[in-house]
Design a protein around this motif. Structure first.
Motif, PDB file in Angstrom:
ATOM      1  N   LEU A   1       0.986  -1.119   0.062  1.00 33.02           N
ATOM      2  CA  LEU A   1      -0.016   0.041  -0.111  1.00 33.02           C
ATOM      3  C   LEU A   1       1.035   1.218   0.132  1.00 33.02           C
ATOM      4  N   GLY A   2       0.504   2.094  -0.947  1.00 36.92           N
ATOM      5  CA  GLY A   2       1.413   3.404  -1.139  1.00 36.92           C
ATOM      6  C   GLY A   2       1.184   4.338  -0.012  1.00 36.92           C
TER       7      GLY A   2
ATOM      8  N   TYR B   1     -12.233  -3.932  -3.797  1.00 36.58           N
ATOM      9  CA  TYR B   1     -11.902  -5.017  -4.690  1.00 36.58           C
ATOM     10  C   TYR B   1     -10.902  -4.896  -5.739  1.00 36.58           C
ATOM     11  N   THR B   2     -10.783  -3.753  -6.254  1.00 41.15           N
ATOM     12  CA  THR B   2      -9.606  -3.127  -7.231  1.00 41.15           C
ATOM     13  C   THR B   2      -8.445  -3.381  -6.730  1.00 41.15           C
ATOM     14  N   ILE B   3      -8.217  -2.996  -5.616  1.00 44.71           N
ATOM     15  CA  ILE B   3      -6.877  -2.782  -4.811  1.00 44.71           C
ATOM     16  C   ILE B   3      -6.664  -4.431  -4.513  1.00 44.71           C
TER      17      ILE B   3
ATOM     18  N   CYS C   1     -13.499  -6.451 -11.364  1.00 43.35           N
ATOM     19  CA  CYS C   1     -12.215  -6.128 -12.175  1.00 43.35           C
ATOM     20  C   CYS C   1     -11.626  -7.462 -12.503  1.00 43.35           C
ATOM     21  N   VAL C   2     -10.755  -7.215 -13.461  1.00 43.01           N
ATOM     22  CA  VAL C   2      -9.718  -8.589 -13.698  1.00 43.01           C
ATOM     23  C   VAL C   2      -8.526  -7.362 -13.373  1.00 43.01           C
ATOM     24  N   ALA C   3      -7.354  -8.223 -12.662  1.00 42.73           N
ATOM     25  CA  ALA C   3      -6.143  -7.470 -12.546  1.00 42.73           C
ATOM     26  C   ALA C   3      -5.042  -8.501 -13.108  1.00 42.73           C
ATOM     27  N   GLN C   4      -4.118  -7.916 -13.861  1.00 45.28           N
ATOM     28  CA  GLN C   4      -3.108  -8.454 -14.388  1.00 45.28           C
ATOM     29  C   GLN C   4      -1.576  -7.668 -14.214  1.00 45.28           C
TER      30      GLN C   4
ATOM     31  N   MET D   1      -8.830   4.812   0.759  1.00 44.26           N
ATOM     32  CA  MET D   1      -8.831   3.365   0.191  1.00 44.26           C
ATOM     33  C   MET D   1      -8.195   2.623   1.579  1.00 44.26           C
ATOM     34  N   ARG D   2      -7.012   3.125   2.174  1.00 47.77           N
ATOM     35  CA  ARG D   2      -6.406   2.292   3.288  1.00 47.77           C
ATOM     36  C   ARG D   2      -7.321   2.111   4.391  1.00 47.77           C
TER      37      ARG D   2
END
Ligand code: MOS
Length: 772
Positions: free
Chosen positions: A105-106, A274-276, A218-221, A112-113
């Protein structure tokens, strides 16, 4: 609503004027040959045949399935999470939680955190842990094997109780979100003193859930250190900085793609937990991860239209002059700061009134955060204001349409009296009433009285939306190939409203090519230009001018080439049916593929930018709606017999997609006030009782009138922008609830000030009056 991280990247909170690189401001269209027509969508076949690929449909080689464990309590501390059982299950490839998160986590993860594996959960459904597995079933089985030790805390799930001194505190500083927002002009006390009639009423609207057909996901790659996310979103350029912030990546390494998406209504303007989570799981497993949230989770954690508690006090003179409006409202954006109040805009701007005072209070409760929802804040306030307007009209014996016409402003009172570019409010009221046969129907109902035991009534309401498109920045690219085919490149999302179709029609208008042959690249942060998210009813008014300018840039370049080759003056040239025509010499007609200069150039690329909105002017769409109902006083059933929606949204760009917005807006408005309500068990568990499509009642085809009419006031707003459109998605749903409530009052003489107007509610209201 602007995501927090936008400010860090783009403005630092300070807005400076943007001058587009080339201020192409073409003349407004005269007669159009394509724009305005009722043309089917360019992707109609893909949508109805099921071949369109939504993020929920995507499959990548070696793809894993993610799932999120939500906190089952409305308020709890997470003392520990034991993932050991889950990691041992077959097919499970990664398990993460507050105690097992990869350190990715940035520094700017921000809210978001807060919502990603919090150790203090402030709403049911807050993400506590997540897994990635070979199949969705293995993923959900693994969630059940995660052991969480919760310390359950006292909760408050009703904003009407949350400010009581003994209410459980959601934050140390209390449950009030900042100070109340206040607005005032004139002197309301004097206004009330000058009135012949003063009325006061309490109103409430229940919390509505977006429930899009395609749940959020989403789909993350990953490819090395760069990330691609196919996201079900309204705005790829909103999601990109949020993901970059959360993961500490440069913007250039985060590619968000959002081609098809199955409904958002405001709830998909931002990245989700969910995206993260999908991105973290994909990083950890070095495999693509799909994460589509469950239907239940879509009710809990990805937004809602907040409930509203409203009080209006209003003064009017016998001649119909409004003398004062006072509005006190409160609502809740759930457990986070997320815009929980109704809007004061309608009270302050829709009708002429010199004395206005509003006060809005936002309150924290232990429930999922609100998100923008189709005209945020407006349907709530409209429900109250439009019923009050109806009651005032009756109190002074004036027709409600006439009363509103009498109080139609031509300037924006809330914005220091600046004029509207155009205002069709009066036209909406008058032409709508005429088309609905308002007076004739009223007379007929009075003449015939009730037929049998059913009671008929008519009602109407008006409205306006607080935005009308904007920019810059807005950039579009049009590319003409040597064979005369065309490619349009724009960053905007088509959220199901027909954006691609409208933009293709604009290209077709300017280039004389078939609109359904325009190839469209859109909504991809790597390959298309920056665009604001598709929300605020502003996609058409914001993007159309840039697309139009890009097409005109291509045409200008093409005419210069063609004029030289054909030995004619460029001003004599036009484009029709894929050919260059010359007005002074018909023999010069040349199909584009035959133009040697174009073949040798291979392609012509045009770039278009949107200029700023005019200074010192307000741009707003206006609306009025009319409906007829039939009420059965013995059962409380309400049948909506017919509905007419009339809108001034400037130019109608495509009559079919415009009608879709109006009918969709009315349908959504019907659900909002007739059947929909988030039911929280506020006394015992604080949990959501109806988080599915069986217990949360959306209107179906049988619940909306077969007789629906869309009557556009189709007057291009040439000052607003070079397309002349002001936006239709949100104004189409704002007045619906009030119109129905007013019709029910007309039918049975009982005013239902709370939603939803279920049969039980109608019968109770009649019984309270000693009837039914
Ligand atoms: Mo809208 S609520 O801006 O999608």
């Amino acid at each position: 609503m602007r995501p927090e991280s936008d400010d860090r990247y783009y403005t630092d909170g300070v807005e400076v004027p943007i001058t587009p690189p080339a201020a192409a401001e073409p003349e407004p269209w005269g007669e159009t040959r394509v724009v305005g027509k009722p043309l089917p969508r360019v992707d109609a076949y893909e949508r109805v045949s099921g071949t369109a690929v939504y993020p929920a449909d995507m499959t990548l080689p070696r793809m894993l399935y993610g799932a999120i464990l939500g906190c089952p309590h409305p308020h709890a501390d997470v003392r520990s999470v034991d993932i050991s059982g889950a990691t041992r299950l077959p097919g499970v490839r990664a398990v993460i939680s507050a105690f097992d998160v990869p350190p990715a986590l940035g520094p700017h993860a921000g809210t978001m955190r807060d919502q990603l594996f919090p150790t203090r959960c402030r709403y049911e459904g807050a993400a506590v842990a997540a897994v990635a597995a070979e199949t969705p079933y293995q993923a959900f089985d693994a969630l059940r094997a995660i052991a969480v030790d919760y310390e359950v805390l006292p909760f408050v799930a009703d904003e009407r109780r949350a400010l009581e001194p003994d209410a459980p505190r959601i934050y140390d500083e209390g449950n009030r979100v900042g100070d109340p927002q206040r607005y005032a002009r004139g002197d309301v006390e004097r206004g009330f003193a000058e009135a012949d009639v003063v009325l006061e009423e309490d109103y409430r609207t229940e919390c509505e859930i977006h429930t899009p057909m395609e749940p959020h996901g989403c789909v993350a790659q990953w490819d090395g250190d760069s990330l691609t996310v196919w996201e079900s979103t309204q705005g790829v350029y909103n999601v990109q900085p949020q993901v970059a912030d959360a993961l500490g990546l440069p913007l250039s390494k985060v590619r968000i793609v959002g081609h098809y998406m199955g409904g958002g209504f405001g709830s998909k303007l931002q990245a989700g937990a969910y995206t993260i989570v999908a991105s973290l799981l994909a990083k950890q497993t070095a495999r693509p991860v799909k994460l589509t949230i469950t239907r239940e989770d879509s009710f809990l954690s990805v937004g809602n239209r907040p409930p509203a508690n409203m009080h209006i006090k209003a003064g009017v003179k016998r001649d119909g002059t409004l003398t004062a409006l006072e509005f006190v409202g409160s609502g809740t954006g759930g457990a986070y700061r997320s815009g929980g109040t109704p809007t004061s805009f309608l009270l302050a701007d829709l009708y002429l009134c010199p004395n206005v005072r509003t006060e809005l209070t936002d309150i924290y409760i232990n429930a999922g955060p609100a998100r923008p929802f189709r005209a945020p804040g407006h349907p709530q306030s409209s429900w109250a204001l439009e019923q009050m307007m109806d009651a005032l009209a009756r109190a002074i014996g004036m027709d409600p349409v006439e009363f509103r016409v009498r109080n139609t402003p031509t300037v924006s009172q809330m914005r220091n009296g600046i004029p509207y570019t155009t205002t069709g409010l009066r036209a909406c009221l008058e032409e709508g009433a005429k088309a609905f046969r308002w007076r004739e129907t009223r007379d007929e109902i009075t003449r015939r009285g009730s037929q049998g035991h059913l009671r008929r009534g008519i009602g109407m309401a008006a409205g306006m939306w607080s935005a009308g498109g904007g920019g810059p920045p807005s950039t579009a690219i049009v590319k003409l190939f040597a064979d005369g085919s065309v490619n349009l490149n724009m960053g905007a999302s088509d959220i199901g409203t027909g954006t691609k179709t409208v933009m293709a029609m604009i290209v077709a208008e300017e280039l004389g090519v078939p609109y359904d042959g325009v190839q469209i690249e859109h909504a991809d942060t790597s390959t298309t230009q920056w665009a604001s998210a598709s929300g605020g009813s502003k996609t058409v008014p914001t993007e159309s001018p840039a697309v139009r300018a890009a097409a005109i840039d291509v045409r200008d370049q093409l005419f210069r080439l063609a004029a030289e080759e054909l030995q004619v003056d460029p001003s004599t040239l036009s484009l029709e049916n894929g050919s260059i025509m010359c007005s002074t010499d018909p023999a010069k007609t040349t199909p584009l593929p035959r133009l040697r200069a174009l073949r040798q150039r291979r392609s012509i690329t045009g770039v278009g930018y949107r200029g700023p909105n005019p200074e010192g002017k307000a741009i707003n769409p206006f609306a009025a709606q009319f409906c007829e109902v039939e009420v059965d006083p013995s059962t409380g059933e309400v049948r909506i017999v017919r509905f007419l929606g009339t809108n001034d949204s400037g130019r109608v760009m495509n009559l079919l997609t415009y009608r879709n917005q109006v009918f969709g807006g009315i349908t959504m408005g019907i659900g909002y006030v007739m059947t929909e309500a988030r039911v929280l068990d506020v006394d015992q568990t604080g949990k959501l009782c109806n988080k599915n499509w069986h217990d949360y009642k959306l209107p179906t085809a049988l619940d909306v009138p077969a007789d629906m009419t869309c009557l556009p006031i189709d007057v291009p707003d040439t000052e607003a922008n070079t397309a002349g459109a002001k936006g239709i998605g949100e104004p189409a749903t704002i007045p619906t609830g009030g119109a129905i409530a007013n019709a029910i009052y007309d039918a049975i003489g009982v005013r239902l000030t709370d939603t939803p107007m279920t049969p039980a509610h109608v019968v109770q209201a009649l019984a309270a009056r000693g009837e039914g």
